[in-house]
Design an enzyme around this catalytic site. Structure first.
Site, PDB file in Angstrom:
ATOM      1  N   ALA A   1       1.090  -1.255  -0.021  1.00 15.04           N
ATOM      2  CA  ALA A   1       0.155   0.056   0.027  1.00 15.04           C
ATOM      3  C   ALA A   1       1.201   1.244   0.424  1.00 15.04           C
ATOM      4  O   ALA A   1       1.693   1.414   1.117  1.00 15.04           O
ATOM      5  CB  ALA A   1      -0.892  -0.122   0.966  1.00 15.04           C
ATOM      6  N   SER A   2       0.835   2.079  -1.678  1.00 15.38           N
ATOM      7  CA  SER A   2       1.221   2.921  -1.025  1.00 15.38           C
ATOM      8  C   SER A   2       1.052   4.222   0.223  1.00 15.38           C
ATOM      9  O   SER A   2       0.142   4.348   0.243  1.00 15.38           O
ATOM     10  CB  SER A   2       1.727   4.155  -2.654  1.00 15.38           C
ATOM     11  OG  SER A   2       1.668   2.710  -3.245  1.00 15.38           O
ATOM     12  N   VAL A   3       2.259   4.322   0.035  1.00  9.80           N
ATOM     13  CA  VAL A   3       2.672   6.358   0.605  1.00  9.80           C
ATOM     14  C   VAL A   3       1.172   6.562   0.296  1.00  9.80           C
ATOM     15  O   VAL A   3       1.046   7.354  -0.503  1.00  9.80           O
ATOM     16  CB  VAL A   3       3.808   7.151   1.414  1.00  9.80           C
ATOM     17  CG1 VAL A   3       3.812   8.162   1.604  1.00  9.80           C
ATOM     18  CG2 VAL A   3       5.163   5.828   1.052  1.00  9.80           C
TER      19      VAL A   3
END
Length: 400
Positions: free
Chosen positions: A73-75
């Protein structure tokens, strides 16, 4: 199971959105609304609530046996920025490459509304199954989740108004060009010459993608794009290079390179602890086909075998049996200041070090300069500029 450690999901969710909007003043209201509407923790069931709602943290969700990160899950701050660059509107048709947890697809569904369509694709069946389940639980079952090679796009639902890529792409496949409608936008983390940049492209009526924004980012690499190469120049301690398949680099010619004398050139340009230097690398790729990446292990740095500016992520130049890489030296004085320079090895090491210093000088004349990128499909464009970076499916030109 997810557990609260410093607040309820609702409290941490609100705090995440507030921190994102504070760090990105002027963020589009529809994006803020989507961030507020989608409960991120439902897409990260194995994370704590603190991690799920930490806007500055990427949460790894799948790792290979060798430790390579396969999905995450990206920043959240980066997610918000990419969505703002994509400029999704109600009724838009959007294709996403890299389903991940499904969180980004849910945000896209909020932005497109009931009249729009969101299709998200991933090559990994385990990832798409988890994304489908999370989207259904969160109330976004209308999102179409495909298990396929994202490089092929989705011809059945094309054309798309927007395409977003949430894995590091080192090429732009022909399908992405043809399935994006004229006037449409594509936002992706694009990899070339050992570095990654987020690029927001707009597609012209001539089929050419032209950048409207270029920004720093980092993503898990896309599976299946056979463009990048890596090779060990020294194994104990370790030093590796990373380069592209189109570059005239033969690692075998660099055997024993660190046994040759080191030569150094210094630029006179200085930086402090907070000064970014990534622009040197980016700007050099516009004109120099020898630019690649060097990676030195902690032992290589501590023994002074190899001393790049950033040990695992610094630009280098390679030509024949010689190389040079970006380095620094601390200057005397009360404040922490370093001079930028280059270390060279091999018969042309000094010339390459001086050439790299030339790139430093060019960057130093205007450190805030921003590039423009164009990307054209090789299937329809044969006339390329001298400095075009030719991939398998497209050619990229970087200009200042």
């Amino acid at each position: 199971m997810t557990t609260a450690t410093s607040g309820t999901a609702a409290e941490l969710h609100a705090d995440m959105v507030q921190k994102i909007t504070s760090s990105r003043p002027g963020l589009d209201e529809p994006v803020v609304h989507a961030l507020s509407a989608v409960p991120r923790h439902l897409f990260l069931p194995d994370a704590t609530l603190d991690d799920a709602y930490n806007p500055y943290k990427a949460v790894i969700t799948k790792t290979a046996a060798d430790g390579t990160h396969l999905s995450c899950a990206s920043v959240a701050t980066l997610v918000a920025g990419m969505l703002a660059e994509l400029r999704v509107g109600p009724g838009d048709r959007v294709f996403e490459v890299g389903a991940g947890t499904g969180y980004n697809a849910a945000l896209l569904a909020e932005l497109t509304g009931p009249a729009g369509q969101v299709v998200t694709a991933d090559i990994d069946e385990e990832i798409t199954e988890q994304a489908s389940n999370a989207l259904a639980e969160a109330g976004y079952s209308d999102v179409r989740v495909l298990t396929c090679d994202g490089a092929l796009g989705d011809e059945a639902d094309a054309p798309f108004d927007k395409i977003i890529v949430t894995v590091g792409a080192c090429d732009i496949p022909d399908a992405w060009f043809t399935q994006l409608a004229p006037g449409g936008r594509m936002v992706l983390p694009l990899r070339w010459r050992g570095q990654t940049r987020g690029v927001a492209f707009a597609k012209g009526d001539d089929g050419v993608l032209r950048s409207e924004s270029v920004f720093l980012c980092g993503f898990v690499p896309m599976i299946g794009q056979d463009i990048e190469r890596a090779a060990a120049l020294h194994t104990d301690p370790g030093v590796r290079i990373h380069y592209d398949v189109d570059q005239d680099i033969d690692p075998a010619r660099l055997t024993g390179i660190f046994d040759t004398p080191r030569t150094s050139a210094w630029s006179g340009a200085t930086v402090g602890p907070q000064d970014p230097i990534d622009g040197i690398w980016l700007r050099a790729t516009a004109t120099d086909p020898a630019v690649c990446r060097i990676e030195a292990s902690p032992d290589a740095v501590s023994t002074d075998l190899c001393a790049p500016f950033i040990p695992n992520l610094s630009p280098a130049l390679i030509a024949g049996s010689s190389l040079a890489y970006l380095t620094k030296r601390k200057l005397e004085g009360p404040d922490p200041v370093w001079e930028l320079g280059a270390h060279g090895h091999g018969p042309d090491g000094r010339a390459l070090a001086e050439r790299l210093c030339g790139h430093i000088h060019t960057w130093n004349t205007d450190r805030t300069a921003r590039p423009s990128l164009t990307a054209v499909p090789l299937t329809t464009h044969a006339d390329l500029t001298d400095h075009a970076i030719v991939k398998k499916d497209c050619a990229i030109t970087v200009t200042y």
